[in-house]
Design a protein around this motif. Structure first.
Motif, mmCIF file in Angstrom:
data_model
loop_
_atom_site.group_PDB
_atom_site.id
_atom_site.type_symbol
_atom_site.label_atom_id
_atom_site.label_comp_id
_atom_site.label_asym_id
_atom_site.label_seq_id
_atom_site.Cartn_x
_atom_site.Cartn_y
_atom_site.Cartn_z
ATOM 1 N N ALA A 338 3.842 -6.353 -0.691
ATOM 2 C CA ALA A 338 5.189 -5.976 -0.252
ATOM 3 C C ALA A 338 6.017 -5.496 -1.446
ATOM 4 N N LYS A 340 4.780 -4.379 -4.302
ATOM 5 C CA LYS A 340 4.153 -3.176 -4.854
ATOM 6 C C LYS A 340 4.566 -1.922 -4.079
ATOM 7 N N ASP A 365 9.004 -6.139 4.387
ATOM 8 C CA ASP A 365 9.550 -5.396 3.249
ATOM 9 C C ASP A 365 10.294 -4.166 3.734
ATOM 10 N N GLY A 369 6.085 1.820 4.103
ATOM 11 C CA GLY A 369 5.498 1.785 5.445
ATOM 12 C C GLY A 369 4.074 2.327 5.475
ATOM 13 N N ILE A 370 3.421 2.171 6.630
ATOM 14 C CA ILE A 370 2.015 2.597 6.762
ATOM 15 C C ILE A 370 1.899 3.466 8.020
ATOM 16 N N ARG A 383 -10.269 -0.017 1.209
ATOM 17 C CA ARG A 383 -9.591 1.052 1.942
ATOM 18 C C ARG A 383 -8.117 1.037 1.589
ATOM 19 N N VAL A 385 -4.321 3.487 2.009
ATOM 20 C CA VAL A 385 -3.726 4.592 2.761
ATOM 21 C C VAL A 385 -3.909 5.866 1.954
ATOM 22 N N VAL A 396 -7.144 -2.059 -5.795
ATOM 23 C CA VAL A 396 -8.482 -1.557 -5.466
ATOM 24 C C VAL A 396 -8.765 -1.633 -3.970
ATOM 25 N N GLY A 399 -7.098 -6.713 -1.246
ATOM 26 C CA GLY A 399 -6.155 -7.750 -0.806
ATOM 27 C C GLY A 399 -6.142 -7.986 0.691
ATOM 28 N N LEU A 400 -5.958 -6.908 1.485
ATOM 29 C CA LEU A 400 -5.821 -7.096 2.925
ATOM 30 C C LEU A 400 -7.150 -7.488 3.570
#
Ligand code: ADP
Length: 458
Positions: A338, A340, A365, A369-370, A383, A385, A396, A399-400
């Motif tokens: 968030a 970053k 945040d 956005g995505i 992966r 965006v 890299v 995280g998700l």
């Protein structure tokens, strides 16, 4: 001339062996019928001995042409096979005509042809051959009825004799035996392949597990020296090793932050690998949800400060029972993302609430956005965006993926709501665990390390 796609498919090397088998079977079938025809003609059961010999010569010639074309890998090998199959249909129909026309007992040889073609080629070719047979058989019937072809009296007519029965049984044995032989051979080959595939899959799984275990050991070993760097940088910055200039202090602080970033990455990798090999198990303890949120926000405060983003912890949940260490790991990743992906001046809110026997952690945040079409793929490892100046954000793409795996390990799920250039909210919902017997109070088990990184499991 371009052939239909299903015929062109037969040119693929994987069909070579099957087409060769088709040629070999052609000789086998022709030989079996030669024996039977010779017997039937010899015993006077069937007339037209010479015509049968002519049909056998045609069949042997086209079959040999196809075999040579396949063996020598001629460009027109498939066309030669087509000619051979067309000759089969014509010869079979002629043999049917010579043994009684539509009433001939030889009609069953059509079934052998279709069965062998079906087993050795593909659906399109099989349908084409079956249509060709129907057409030839129909044409023969029409020509017989129209009187163009002189009908032949059906073979095996008259009183039943042991000889007739023997020839008929021999014919039935060929009609049933050849497709059975091919079906059995193909099934055997398929089973062998299936076993080989199973063995290979087991080997690959084993290799994957070993690789993951290796990766887990390497990442574990990396943590110690990086912690050393981070600790020493902090000591230098605080002046323990003597007076430092402002620039030296700044540099030491940056070294410390970079080292913390590396520890985070190593921790993520380690946790992800462990989750992949099923070595992460939840260890529920009782703890204060608000305290966890505060601690996570504190651990990333330096990032928020550097970026000029405010982070507001807003937990409403009290004491909860769950795996504090894994929940901390999830939250650190979401809050770090968030920060970053939020431009300077933006806000990040971290909430923890309980409802319906579940704990919900949400990180909101006011960032970039995505896009809707990428909201599902960001949970896959590595992966990110696409497009834009994303590389400016670093990372890299682990995280998700880790958040998703850990949420699953905890029996929960992660969801995202987002609007481009407005912000995103990541929500993790996990069922609250039953308190384990003898579990202590808040902070029991799963501490966060001093710099905010979840403590590595032993
Ligand atoms: P990383 O942050 O290392 O790139 P993650 O797996 O944490 O990897 O995130 C994957 C991608 O999802 C990011 O690269 C980014 O494109 C997108 N993303 C994650 N969190 C946010 C967020 N809060 N706002 C906008 N995009 C995000």
């Amino acid at each position: 001339m371009r052939l239909p796609a299903f015929v062109e498919e037969l040119r693929h090397p994987s069909f070579h062996g099957r087409l060769l088998a088709g040629c070999h079977s052609g000789y086998l079938i022709a030989a079996a019928f030669a024996v039977l025809a010779t017997a039937a003609v010899g015993f006077g059961l069937v007339p037209h001995g010479r015509e049968f010999v002519a049909l056998l010569i045609i069949k042997a010639t086209t079959n040999t042409l196809a075999l040579v074309a396949l063996r020598r890998r001629w460009r027109f090998a498939v066309e030669c096979m087509g000619l051979n199959t067309a000759a089969d249909i014509v010869c079979m129909t002629a043999a049917v005509h010579l043994t009684g026309g539509v009433q001939s007992p030889l009609v069953a040889i059509y079934v052998i042809e279709v069965a062998v073609v079906a087993l050795l080629s593909n659906l399109g070719v099989t349908l084409m051959v079956a249509s060709g047979i129907l057409l030839a058989f129909g044409a023969m019937g029409v020509l017989e009825v129209a009187g163009v072809l002189t009908p032949t009296p059906p073979a095996f007519t008259g009183p039943l004799t042991a000889l007739k029965v023997a020839v008929a049984v021999g014919f039935a044995a060929v009609a049933i035996g050849i497709p059975t032989f091919f079906t059995a051979a193909i099934l055997r080959r398929l089973r062998t392949r299936e076993r080989q595939l199973e063995d290979r899959t087991a080997e690959l799984l084993e290799a994957g597990q070993q690789q993951s275990v290796f990766l887990a050991s390497v990442t574990h070993e990396l943590r110690t020296p990086i912690h050393g760097i981070s600790g020493l940088a902090e000591l230098i910055a605080s002046g323990v090793y003597g007076p430092t200039t402002d620039r030296q202090r700044q540099a030491a602080t940056r070294i410390g932050h970079s080292a913390q970033g590396l520890v985070q990455l190593v921790d993520d990798l380690l946790a992800l690998v462990r989750a992949e090999v099923g070595r992460v198990e939840p260890h529920p303890t009782r703890f204060e949800a608000a305290e966890l949120v505060e601690q996570v926000c504190g651990s990333v405060a330096w990032m928020a400060e550097t970026k000029g983003v405010t982070v507001a912890p807003a937990a409403t949940a009290g004491e909860v029972c769950g795996d504090r260490r894994l929940l901390g790991h999830i939250l650190v990743n979401l809050v770090a993302n968030a920060i970053k992906f939020t431009p300077a001046g933006g806000h990040v809110t971290v909430t923890a609430a309980t409802a319906g026997g579940a704990l919900t952690l949400a990180v909101t945040d006011t960032g970039i956005g995505i896009p809707a079409h990428q909201r599902a793929t960001i949970f896959e490892p590595f992966r990110q965006v696409d497009g834009g100046d994303l590389r400016n954000f670093g990372g890299v793409g682990l995280g998700l993926a880790l958040v998703d795996r850990l949420a699953t390990v905890l029996g929960g799920r992660v969801e995202v709501a987002s609007e481009v250039n407005v912000g995103s909210t990541f929500t993790v919902t996990v069922p609250l665990a039953a308190a384990p017997a003898g579990s202590g109070g808040p902070g029991d088990g799963g501490e966060l390390a001093a710099e905010g990184q979840p403590v590595e499991p032993a």
